[in-house]
Design an enzyme around this catalytic site. Structure first.
Site, PDB file in Angstrom:
ATOM      1  N   SER A  15      -8.626  -9.251  14.132  1.00  0.00           N
ATOM      2  CA  SER A  15      -8.043  -7.992  14.607  1.00  0.00           C
ATOM      3  C   SER A  15      -9.092  -6.999  15.084  1.00  0.00           C
ATOM      4  O   SER A  15      -8.952  -6.385  16.146  1.00  0.00           O
ATOM      5  CB  SER A  15      -7.200  -7.368  13.491  1.00  0.00           C
ATOM      6  OG  SER A  15      -6.127  -8.217  13.152  1.00  0.00           O
ATOM      7  N   CYS A  43      -5.563 -12.225   9.200  1.00  0.00           N
ATOM      8  CA  CYS A  43      -4.245 -11.587   9.135  1.00  0.00           C
ATOM      9  C   CYS A  43      -3.180 -12.432   9.810  1.00  0.00           C
ATOM     10  O   CYS A  43      -2.115 -12.682   9.249  1.00  0.00           O
ATOM     11  CB  CYS A  43      -4.306 -10.201   9.766  1.00  0.00           C
ATOM     12  SG  CYS A  43      -2.727  -9.339   9.754  1.00  0.00           S
ATOM     13  N   CYS A  48      -1.727 -11.700   6.261  1.00  0.00           N
ATOM     14  CA  CYS A  48      -0.587 -10.782   6.278  1.00  0.00           C
ATOM     15  C   CYS A  48       0.676 -11.356   6.908  1.00  0.00           C
ATOM     16  O   CYS A  48       1.764 -11.262   6.342  1.00  0.00           O
ATOM     17  CB  CYS A  48      -0.954  -9.508   7.043  1.00  0.00           C
ATOM     18  SG  CYS A  48      -2.640  -8.933   6.862  1.00  0.00           S
ATOM     19  N   LYS A  51       2.164 -14.698   5.298  1.00  0.00           N
ATOM     20  CA  LYS A  51       2.531 -14.332   3.920  1.00  0.00           C
ATOM     21  C   LYS A  51       3.798 -13.489   3.908  1.00  0.00           C
ATOM     22  O   LYS A  51       4.674 -13.689   3.055  1.00  0.00           O
ATOM     23  CB  LYS A  51       1.381 -13.550   3.288  1.00  0.00           C
ATOM     24  CG  LYS A  51       1.667 -13.014   1.892  1.00  0.00           C
ATOM     25  CD  LYS A  51       0.631 -11.986   1.495  1.00  0.00           C
ATOM     26  CE  LYS A  51       0.727 -10.762   2.384  1.00  0.00           C
ATOM     27  NZ  LYS A  51      -0.345  -9.780   2.137  1.00  0.00           N
ATOM     28  N   TYR A 183      -4.245  -8.093  -5.019  1.00  0.00           N
ATOM     29  CA  TYR A 183      -3.180  -8.182  -4.019  1.00  0.00           C
ATOM     30  C   TYR A 183      -2.672  -9.618  -3.850  1.00  0.00           C
ATOM     31  O   TYR A 183      -1.482  -9.895  -3.969  1.00  0.00           O
ATOM     32  CB  TYR A 183      -3.721  -7.764  -2.647  1.00  0.00           C
ATOM     33  CG  TYR A 183      -3.863  -6.311  -2.350  1.00  0.00           C
ATOM     34  CD1 TYR A 183      -3.015  -5.695  -1.441  1.00  0.00           C
ATOM     35  CD2 TYR A 183      -4.870  -5.549  -2.915  1.00  0.00           C
ATOM     36  CE1 TYR A 183      -3.167  -4.362  -1.094  1.00  0.00           C
ATOM     37  CE2 TYR A 183      -5.033  -4.207  -2.584  1.00  0.00           C
ATOM     38  CZ  TYR A 183      -4.171  -3.625  -1.673  1.00  0.00           C
ATOM     39  OH  TYR A 183      -4.322  -2.312  -1.340  1.00  0.00           O
ATOM     40  N   GLU A 187       0.946 -11.039  -5.025  1.00  0.00           N
ATOM     41  CA  GLU A 187       1.915 -11.316  -3.967  1.00  0.00           C
ATOM     42  C   GLU A 187       2.393 -12.760  -4.010  1.00  0.00           C
ATOM     43  O   GLU A 187       3.607 -13.027  -3.927  1.00  0.00           O
ATOM     44  CB  GLU A 187       1.296 -10.991  -2.610  1.00  0.00           C
ATOM     45  CG  GLU A 187       1.139  -9.496  -2.386  1.00  0.00           C
ATOM     46  CD  GLU A 187       0.409  -9.147  -1.105  1.00  0.00           C
ATOM     47  OE1 GLU A 187       0.566  -8.010  -0.630  1.00  0.00           O
ATOM     48  OE2 GLU A 187      -0.327 -10.007  -0.571  1.00  0.00           O
ATOM     49  N   ARG A 210      -6.041  -3.951 -10.702  1.00  0.00           N
ATOM     50  CA  ARG A 210      -7.022  -3.081 -11.357  1.00  0.00           C
ATOM     51  C   ARG A 210      -7.253  -1.737 -10.673  1.00  0.00           C
ATOM     52  O   ARG A 210      -7.325  -0.718 -11.366  1.00  0.00           O
ATOM     53  CB  ARG A 210      -8.352  -3.833 -11.521  1.00  0.00           C
ATOM     54  CG  ARG A 210      -9.442  -3.044 -12.221  1.00  0.00           C
ATOM     55  CD  ARG A 210     -10.657  -3.914 -12.502  1.00  0.00           C
ATOM     56  NE  ARG A 210     -11.174  -4.531 -11.291  1.00  0.00           N
ATOM     57  CZ  ARG A 210     -12.013  -3.915 -10.439  1.00  0.00           C
ATOM     58  NH1 ARG A 210     -12.403  -2.684 -10.686  1.00  0.00           N
ATOM     59  NH2 ARG A 210     -12.453  -4.530  -9.369  1.00  0.00           N
ATOM     60  N   ASP A 308     -13.649  -6.961   7.546  1.00  0.00           N
ATOM     61  CA  ASP A 308     -13.897  -7.443   6.190  1.00  0.00           C
ATOM     62  C   ASP A 308     -15.330  -7.904   5.967  1.00  0.00           C
ATOM     63  O   ASP A 308     -15.804  -7.952   4.832  1.00  0.00           O
ATOM     64  CB  ASP A 308     -12.950  -8.601   5.858  1.00  0.00           C
ATOM     65  CG  ASP A 308     -11.496  -8.161   5.765  1.00  0.00           C
ATOM     66  OD1 ASP A 308     -11.219  -6.970   6.024  1.00  0.00           O
ATOM     67  OD2 ASP A 308     -10.638  -8.998   5.447  1.00  0.00           O
ATOM     68  N   THR A 316      -6.346  -4.975   7.625  1.00  0.00           N
ATOM     69  CA  THR A 316      -6.285  -5.213   9.059  1.00  0.00           C
ATOM     70  C   THR A 316      -6.266  -3.925   9.891  1.00  0.00           C
ATOM     71  O   THR A 316      -7.030  -3.802  10.854  1.00  0.00           O
ATOM     72  CB  THR A 316      -5.060  -6.080   9.396  1.00  0.00           C
ATOM     73  OG1 THR A 316      -5.215  -7.355   8.768  1.00  0.00           O
ATOM     74  CG2 THR A 316      -4.910  -6.268  10.888  1.00  0.00           C
ATOM     75  N   HIS A 441      20.047  11.900   1.899  1.00  0.00           N
ATOM     76  CA  HIS A 441      20.860  11.373   0.803  1.00  0.00           C
ATOM     77  C   HIS A 441      21.949  10.437   1.331  1.00  0.00           C
ATOM     78  O   HIS A 441      22.523  10.694   2.386  1.00  0.00           O
ATOM     79  CB  HIS A 441      21.507  12.537   0.051  1.00  0.00           C
ATOM     80  CG  HIS A 441      22.293  12.124  -1.145  1.00  0.00           C
ATOM     81  ND1 HIS A 441      21.703  11.730  -2.321  1.00  0.00           N
ATOM     82  CD2 HIS A 441      23.636  12.013  -1.326  1.00  0.00           C
ATOM     83  CE1 HIS A 441      22.645  11.424  -3.193  1.00  0.00           C
ATOM     84  NE2 HIS A 441      23.829  11.582  -2.603  1.00  0.00           N
ATOM     85  N   GLU A 446      14.332  10.176  -1.219  1.00  0.00           N
ATOM     86  CA  GLU A 446      14.611  11.586  -1.486  1.00  0.00           C
ATOM     87  C   GLU A 446      14.040  12.045  -2.827  1.00  0.00           C
ATOM     88  O   GLU A 446      13.797  13.242  -3.035  1.00  0.00           O
ATOM     89  CB  GLU A 446      16.117  11.857  -1.440  1.00  0.00           C
ATOM     90  CG  GLU A 446      16.903  11.236  -2.577  1.00  0.00           C
ATOM     91  CD  GLU A 446      18.396  11.542  -2.479  1.00  0.00           C
ATOM     92  OE1 GLU A 446      18.753  12.738  -2.570  1.00  0.00           O
ATOM     93  OE2 GLU A 446      19.183  10.595  -2.295  1.00  0.00           O
TER      94      GLU A 446
END
Length: 457
Positions: A15, A43, A48, A51, A183, A187, A210, A308, A316, A441, A446
């Site tokens: 990316s 990604c 991402c 996944k 993560y 996940e 953590r 990264d 990303t 609402h 809210e």
């Protein structure tokens, strides 16, 4: 005529690299990009995107259960993993093709092969098709090769798989141990559990996730347990061994477990090995990450790095923003440092987590007196069908200035909601301004503009 083949050469078509390459090529400059896999990076290819499709697939049984609660005669049926896996890969390949096409459309050269530095301005490329390696030169070089899965030195580690392998499994295992608490581990625990796999999550620390707020971590743990995910903390494998009925995992306390598959999701490390960075003077940090300044410049003036591989904020959208800032700095004479503060992020766990800004512990550690607002409730949809899952929300507010310093949520649609909350936190809005915003609402969101009960820390 330039003394170099390229004005910019990018190592990696993920990316960050793709965005930088496209923007530079659109300026009319000569750009080359080397990629040893497909375009798109972690990604798109093994992160991402595929996944999130797995997350959607794993949600179906719960959605069918909700449908029955709302009066539909719905049945879930059976899950066809090979069909889903192949469809997922087909979509990944389609997106990778778009990334590649957009590069070429912008005027960049996409060179398929493994690239490494042979000199300050020289890049060697070993083509993916096995042809002889060749060299190109570039005035500026951008390192954007991302990261790779990390597996610690454990006896039998070759028996384990990593997150890169999860999208290509030949079948769904009946049981799985996932090692890790970040993560990726959390996940995949939710995904596999949702797909009907007996799922054990092992983490060596006291609480999963953590870096997150302590109440977020506790709430996620409780909700995951309700879904049947078996979480073991202070648990770490010391050895893996192949046995007749699977893989025997021996923990450091002597406990033995046998499962069909072991996934190590213990983080990712910068993918800098073998790039030749050291030989041209590019300094690395202790973890192998490329050391850069605020404008992503390395220790060599004409070599930069984003994403990264720098191990700053490994997301990303951050890599993309760093790529944009790089182009502004190098090719538009506008030195730009991307602001890494107050980045909203989400964990696509089950339940989902959304967070932006300071945790309670971080605020206290900085000596800030804060007011804490929290809410726990069953969403309308869950209440109607008699479910027990609960949503958690938390605001961290500066006691003196009333500025909202942190927003945290666990529950359905947390990722969507935190994106909007991130705007407010980045803008430095006060709790009074949140409260002055009329509620929509009936929604879960809210609650964030109606929180009243507080405690001070």
């Amino acid at each position: 005529m330039s003394e170099y083949d390229y004005d910019l050469f990018v190592l990696g078509a993920g990316s960050g690299g793709v965005r930088a390459a496209r923007l530079t090529a659109q300026l009319g400059l000569k750009v080359g990009v080397a990629e040893e896999d497909r375009a798109g990076g972690t990604c798109v290819l093994r992160g991402c995107v595929p996944k999130k499709f797995m997350v959607y697939a794993s949600d179906v049984p719960e959605q069918v259960a909700y449908a029955r609660g709302f009066g539909w005669g719905a049945q879930c049926g059976t899950f066809d993993w090979p069909k889903f896996r192949d469809a997922n890969q087909a979509e990944v390949n389609r997106l990778a093709g778009i990334y590649a096409a957009n590069l070429v459309k912008a005027g960049a050269d996409l060179l398929l092969g493994r690239a490494c530095l042979k000199g300050p301005h020289t890049v060697s490329i070993a083509p993916s098709n096995g042809d002889a390696a060749y060299e190109v030169t570039a005035k500026h070089i951008l390192i954007a090769v991302g990261g790779k899965p990390f597996v610690p030195e454990v006896t039998g580690r070759e028996l384990a798989i990593t997150s890169d392998d999860m999208f290509l499994l030949d079948h769904l295992p009946k049981s799985m141990i996932i090692v890790g608490g970040g993560y990726i581990a959390v996940e995949f625990a939710g995904v596999m559990n949702g797909l009907g796999v007996e799922t054990h999550l092992l983490y060596r620390g006291e609480h999963i996730l953590r870096p997150f707020d302590h109440e977020v971590r506790e709430h996620v743990t409780q909700e995951m347990a309700k879904k049947g995910i078996k979480i073991m903390t202070h648990a770490e494998p010391s050895a893996l061994e192949k046995v007749d009925d699977g893989i025997k995992v021996t923990l450091t306390d002597g406990t033995e477990m046998v499962v069909e598959t072991v996934l190590y999701a213990t983080g990712r490390t910068p993918n800098t090995a073998g790039l030749g960075l050291e030989k041209v003077g590019v300094e690395l940090n202790w973890d192998g990450a490329v050391r850069v300044d605020d404008c992503s410049k390395t220790s060599v003036d004409h070599i930069y790095a984003v994403g990264d591989v720098t191990n700053r904020v490994n997301l990303t959208p951050v890599a993309i923003r760093e790529g944009v800032a790089f182009v502004e700095t190098v090719f538009k004479n506008n030195p730009t440092a991307y602001d890494h503060a107050l980045i909203a992020t989400a964990v696509f766990s089950r339940p989902e987590v959304g967070t932006v800004g300071l945790t309670e512990a971080e605020a206290v550690a900085q000596g800030i007196r804060v007011d804490i607002y929290t809410a726990r409730f069953r969403p309308m949809k869950t209440t109607f069908v008699g479910g027990e899952s609960r949503t958690f929300m938390k605001l961290i507010v500066d006691h003196n200035s009333d500025v909202v310093l942190g927003v945290h949520m666990v529950g359905p649609d947390s990722a969507e909601i935190i994106q909007m909350a991130g705007i407010a936190v980045k803008a430095g809005l006060t709790k009074a301004q949140w409260d002055a915003t009329c509620a929509v609402h009936p929604t879960a969101a809210e609650e964030f503009v109606t929180l009243r009960d507080k405690r001070t820390a």
